[in-house]
Design an enzyme around this catalytic site. Sequence first.
Site, PDB file in Angstrom:
ATOM      1  CB  CYS A  33      -0.650  -0.202   1.377  1.00  0.00           C
ATOM      2  SG  CYS A  33       0.077  -0.055   2.980  1.00  0.00           S
ATOM      3  CG  HIS A  62       4.009  -5.830  11.643  1.00  0.00           C
ATOM      4  ND1 HIS A  62       3.219  -6.165  11.760  1.00  0.00           N
ATOM      5  CD2 HIS A  62       4.945  -6.132  11.803  1.00  0.00           C
ATOM      6  CE1 HIS A  62       2.976  -6.218  13.099  1.00  0.00           C
ATOM      7  NE2 HIS A  62       4.354  -5.664  13.491  1.00  0.00           N
ATOM      8  CB  CYS A 117       0.947   4.801   7.507  1.00  0.00           C
ATOM      9  SG  CYS A 117      -0.360   4.886   6.321  1.00  0.00           S
ATOM     10  CD  GLU A 147      -3.337   1.077  13.214  1.00  0.00           C
ATOM     11  OE1 GLU A 147      -2.666   0.151  12.249  1.00  0.00           O
ATOM     12  OE2 GLU A 147      -4.087   2.177  13.123  1.00  0.00           O
ATOM     13  CB  CYS A 216      -5.837   2.157   5.722  1.00  0.00           C
ATOM     14  SG  CYS A 216      -5.725   0.798   5.167  1.00  0.00           S
ATOM     15  CB  SER A 244       0.910  -8.765   9.206  1.00  0.00           C
ATOM     16  OG  SER A 244      -0.319  -8.425   7.620  1.00  0.00           O
ATOM     17  CB  SER A 245      -3.054  -6.396  12.037  1.00  0.00           C
ATOM     18  OG  SER A 245      -4.593  -6.113  12.231  1.00  0.00           O
ATOM     19  CB  SER A 288       3.488  -5.576   5.418  1.00  0.00           C
ATOM     20  OG  SER A 288       2.649  -6.821   5.969  1.00  0.00           O
TER      21      SER A 288
HETATM   22  S1  SF4 Z   1      -2.729  -0.967   5.424  1.00  0.00           S
HETATM   23 FE1  SF4 Z   1      -1.311   0.807   7.150  1.00  0.00          FE
HETATM   24  S2  SF4 Z   1       0.617   1.765   6.026  1.00  0.00           S
HETATM   25 FE2  SF4 Z   1      -1.114   0.943   4.415  1.00  0.00          FE
HETATM   26  S3  SF4 Z   1      -2.111   2.694   4.035  1.00  0.00           S
HETATM   27 FE3  SF4 Z   1      -3.123   1.201   5.700  1.00  0.00          FE
HETATM   28  S4  SF4 Z   1      -2.518   2.600   8.104  1.00  0.00           S
HETATM   29 FE4  SF4 Z   1      -1.443   2.968   5.923  1.00  0.00          FE
END
Ligand code: SF4
Length: 329
Positions: A33, A62, A117, A147, A216, A244-245, A288
């Site tokens: 992302c 992660h 981020c 986070e 997000c 990694s959530s 990630s």
């Molecule tokens: S996954 Fe995490 S790092 Fe990627 S855009 Fe969403 S909040 Fe930002």
Amino acid sequence: MNASFPDSAAAATLPETGLPPLHLLIAAPRGFCAGVDRAIEIVERAIERYGAPVYVRHEIVHNRFVVDTLKAKGAVFVEELDEVPDGKPVVFSAHGVPKVVPMAATERGLDWLDATCPLVSKVHRQAERKVEAGRHILFVGHKGHPEVIGTMGQVPEGAMTLVETVEDVARLDFPADQRLAFLTQTTLSVDDTAEIIAALKARFPSIVGPRAEDICYATSNRQAAVKAIAPRCQLVLVIGAPNSSNSLRLVEVAEREGSKARLIQRATEIDPAWLEGVTSLGLTAGASAPEVLVREVVAKLGTWRQVHEEPVTTTEEHMVFKLPRQLMS
Ligand code: SF4
């Protein structure tokens, strides 16, 4: 600019196994992302600017492949600030850090760069504003995730209560006149979070929150893409780390849609037995996980079966985040 990674995918050779071909539905959007791209670029640019080593507090994102690639370029990963030697630059990870961390770095005179981020930083600012407005915050997230630790560390202790489930909402005990607000972690399950928010609003009708929850765009888009492929798949492979959530949520989403699902970090983790009887396979990657790992999996599958790739794109992403000012000049 996309962060640069070596191409580790091996070329696939079609086997003569007599097994049926594998229809491979590849979800898009998937993988990196804008926040992850930015965080990696911050570390790479910091190494160019300051020279190696550049210290990074916590895994920048992660993903072990990303971390190892950056280590090879001169990054040193540590868990706490006191592991950073005096005079060395330090980068804070994409997940964000409690306020005390940059304060401590400044007190020590360290050069520090914040790779949080911008979408996480936005939640940090909302938290501060809500507390300044006299509200107690109910934060929907997963205990122990960096986070969550970072966001809870933006406000004085006791100003925020973590809520993980609908059952947690039922257990909350606040007086009727308590002014409340809710916020959410950015990488949650869209569907679970909607249920928790509905429960919060039912229990505390005057609670306020952001116009849309803080999950997000990347998390929402990757979940929607998995929803589009999973009903057509017998098995969905999700490339991502166990911590990694957003990757874990992709596994859950696929399972809810009726498919089996497996989280893998690399192609080498795929057990060929998983593919017995499977003719329709889904593939995605958490935010990630770099694309090179997706190609590595496709190449690996191609050593076992004839693979027919079908990209399934549910939306296009064009998000790009600015780098910190220190790295712009
Ligand atoms: S996954 Fe995490 S790092 Fe990627 S855009 Fe969403 S909040 Fe930002």
